[in-house]
Design a protein around this motif. Structure first.
Motif, PDB file in Angstrom:
ATOM      1  N   THR A 170       0.829  -1.202   0.000  1.00 52.35           N
ATOM      2  CA  THR A 170       0.000   0.000   0.000  1.00 52.35           C
ATOM      3  C   THR A 170       0.869   1.260   0.000  1.00 52.35           C
ATOM      4  O   THR A 170       2.083   1.205   0.113  1.00 52.35           O
ATOM      5  CB  THR A 170      -0.940  -0.003   1.222  1.00 52.35           C
ATOM      6  N   VAL A 171       0.230   2.409  -0.138  1.00 49.80           N
ATOM      7  CA  VAL A 171       0.904   3.701  -0.036  1.00 49.80           C
ATOM      8  C   VAL A 171       0.148   4.536   0.982  1.00 49.80           C
ATOM      9  O   VAL A 171      -1.050   4.794   0.828  1.00 49.80           O
ATOM     10  CB  VAL A 171       0.953   4.437  -1.398  1.00 49.80           C
ATOM     11  N   LEU A 172       0.840   4.951   2.030  1.00 46.07           N
ATOM     12  CA  LEU A 172       0.248   5.771   3.083  1.00 46.07           C
ATOM     13  C   LEU A 172       0.932   7.135   3.083  1.00 46.07           C
ATOM     14  O   LEU A 172       2.153   7.222   2.974  1.00 46.07           O
ATOM     15  CB  LEU A 172       0.423   5.094   4.451  1.00 46.07           C
ATOM     16  N   SER A 197       1.822   9.704  17.270  1.00 41.40           N
ATOM     17  CA  SER A 197       0.628   9.264  17.994  1.00 41.40           C
ATOM     18  C   SER A 197       0.001   8.076  17.279  1.00 41.40           C
ATOM     19  O   SER A 197      -0.076   8.046  16.054  1.00 41.40           O
ATOM     20  CB  SER A 197      -0.391  10.402  18.079  1.00 41.40           C
ATOM     21  N   ILE A 198      -0.463   7.099  18.049  1.00 46.17           N
ATOM     22  CA  ILE A 198      -1.104   5.914  17.465  1.00 46.17           C
ATOM     23  C   ILE A 198      -2.608   6.163  17.444  1.00 46.17           C
ATOM     24  O   ILE A 198      -3.353   5.707  18.315  1.00 46.17           O
ATOM     25  CB  ILE A 198      -0.736   4.650  18.253  1.00 46.17           C
ATOM     26  N   ASP A 199      -3.042   6.914  16.440  1.00 46.93           N
ATOM     27  CA  ASP A 199      -4.447   7.303  16.364  1.00 46.93           C
ATOM     28  C   ASP A 199      -5.094   6.973  15.023  1.00 46.93           C
ATOM     29  O   ASP A 199      -6.273   7.271  14.801  1.00 46.93           O
ATOM     30  CB  ASP A 199      -4.598   8.798  16.656  1.00 46.93           C
ATOM     31  N   GLY A 200      -4.327   6.363  14.119  1.00 47.19           N
ATOM     32  CA  GLY A 200      -4.886   6.004  12.817  1.00 47.19           C
ATOM     33  C   GLY A 200      -4.997   7.156  11.843  1.00 47.19           C
ATOM     34  O   GLY A 200      -5.589   7.002  10.770  1.00 47.19           O
ATOM     35  N   ILE A 201      -4.418   8.303  12.187  1.00 53.04           N
ATOM     36  CA  ILE A 201      -4.491   9.480  11.313  1.00 53.04           C
ATOM     37  C   ILE A 201      -3.066   9.879  10.901  1.00 53.04           C
ATOM     38  O   ILE A 201      -2.223  10.172  11.748  1.00 53.04           O
ATOM     39  CB  ILE A 201      -5.182  10.662  12.028  1.00 53.04           C
ATOM     40  N   TYR A 202      -2.812   9.892   9.614  1.00 58.43           N
ATOM     41  CA  TYR A 202      -1.471  10.201   9.095  1.00 58.43           C
ATOM     42  C   TYR A 202      -1.304  11.714   9.050  1.00 58.43           C
ATOM     43  O   TYR A 202      -1.553  12.369   8.048  1.00 58.43           O
ATOM     44  CB  TYR A 202      -1.325   9.605   7.692  1.00 58.43           C
ATOM     45  N   ILE A 224       6.449   9.709   2.665  1.00 61.29           N
ATOM     46  CA  ILE A 224       5.369   8.845   2.181  1.00 61.29           C
ATOM     47  C   ILE A 224       5.753   7.388   2.452  1.00 61.29           C
ATOM     48  O   ILE A 224       6.835   6.939   2.045  1.00 61.29           O
ATOM     49  CB  ILE A 224       5.110   9.049   0.677  1.00 61.29           C
ATOM     50  N   ALA A 225       4.881   6.677   3.120  1.00 63.55           N
ATOM     51  CA  ALA A 225       5.155   5.275   3.447  1.00 63.55           C
ATOM     52  C   ALA A 225       4.664   4.384   2.319  1.00 63.55           C
ATOM     53  O   ALA A 225       3.548   3.872   2.348  1.00 63.55           O
ATOM     54  CB  ALA A 225       4.499   4.899   4.770  1.00 63.55           C
TER      55      ALA A 225
END
Length: 369
Positions: A170-172, A197-202, A224-225
């Motif tokens: 994937t690309v995050l 932060s581990i919140d699911g928001i990039y 970009i991951a």
């Protein structure tokens, strides 16, 4: 899967979630209603009943109503019951009438629960049903359709999330949301990249962490991951897990997820090797880990000098006494029915030969073995 948060206000903690909690498992429920996840959470927050749960899952989304570090009243096993005090409560919606909406909600629940197991480093044994804690047939429709069937759905999600929870194809990037972002954030945080932060928001913090990781790994630094970044991260974490497992510190699966199990293993290793026990595999920790797993060289052949072999121990002992009088350190070694007298052990043949020459000069028979 994106998680929508509609958290109970702190002013209602005393009713809905009065105790702090260290979650130990997940408890599955069916709502016995035909309301959406958003409506189930809203109603739970709105009323003043001592009934509460962490998540509701329907056919389109997951909604969180209570933080995971607070208990909820869902299991029916009392104020100090394990279910109420240690379980993350997940309600599956649309169970009253069933049908297609429930089927989809249950599939989403399986996917969501699998993501939670990955996140926490848990196995399928950490998935419980309401019925395990109270005399109540719940989750009723899931039980009717088969509890093992539902567990198999979760296990299938675990198996197909690659051997790691991170989908490395994937690309995050900035603005991305959902479970894959949470996995990325968990891994960055576990590897020691602060400010993530581990919140699911990039957001900016995650982008900064990705940039720092890329720079440290010699990758293109763009924040970009993409596949190259995710694969490198996955490979690095699996390498750490494999090394820790080879020495007995890590008991989990080699999944490329830096969850609590991996962090705990790193801490245990650090303590055992007198390192700073922060759970982060930094330079000192990795240097020590690489050192302890490095294969130790096998001892080379030793050349020993033998001066006699006797069927009686007393004769061997007498020769030892004679050798010691001349200044030689000798021992008796029993091999089969013989007592052999040996002196010296050398890694180089030439040193053993020199000892043989000296022994012969002093009147002893000797040879190298």
């Amino acid at each position: 899967m994106e998680i929508i948060k509609n958290l109970v206000p702190a002013s209602k903690y005393n009713i809905k979630c009065p105790y702090t909690m260290n979650a130990q498992f997940i408890v599955v429920h069916n709502t016995a209603n035909d309301a959406s996840a958003a409506n189930e959470i809203a109603y739970m927050i709105r009323n003043n009943n001592q009934v509460s749960f962490h998540y509701a899952v329907d056919d389109v989304e997951v909604v969180q109503g209570i933080p995971e570090n607070r208990n909820t009243w869902h299991a029916g096993d009392g104020g100090n019951g394990r279910g109420n005090r240690n379980g993350i409560a997940v309600e599956i919606c649309y169970s009253r009438s069933g049908g297609d909406r429930f089927i989809k909600a249950e599939k989403n629940a399986a996917k969501f629960i699998a993501s939670k197991l990955k996140e926490k480093g848990w196995g399928i044994d950490k998935v419980k049903k309401h019925q395990d804690f109270a005399n109540k047939y719940c989750p009723h429709r899931t039980l009717d359709m088969g509890w093992n069937r539902f567990l198999n759905m979760i296990q299938s999600e675990l198996n197909t999330s690659n051997s790691s929870g991170q989908n490395t194809s994937t690309v995050l990037k900035r603005g991305s949301r959902g479970t894959q972002v949470r996995y990325l954030q968990m891994n960055l945080s576990g590897l020691g990249y602060k400010g993530v932060s581990i919140d699911g928001i990039y957001g900016p913090g995650t982008e900064s962490g990705v940039r720092r990781f890329q720079k440290a790994e010699g990758l293109n630094v763009d924040g970009i991951a993409g596949p190259n970044t995710l694969n490198r991260m996955d490979s690095n974490i699996k390498g750490i897990q494999n090394k820790l497992k080879s020495k007995g510190y890590y008991k989990g699966s080699i999944d490329g997820m830096f969850g609590p199990g991996t962090k705990s293993a790193v801490i245990t290793f650090q303590k055992a090797n007198r390192l700073v026990a922060d759970g982060i595999p930094g330079k000192n920790t990795m240097a020590k880990l690489n050192e302890v797993i490095k294969p130790q060289p096998k001892p080379g052949k030793l050349y020993r000098v033998q001066t006699g072999a006797f069927s009686k121990r007393s004769n061997a002992d007498n020769l030892v006494k004679e050798l010691k009088k001349k200044g030689y350190d000798a021992i008796v070694v029993k091999q089969g029915n013989l007592y052999k007298v040996q002196t010296g052990a050398f890694s180089k043949r030439e040193n053993a030969d020199k000892l043989v020459a000296q022994l012969k000069k002093d009147g002893f028979e000797a040879f190298v073995i």
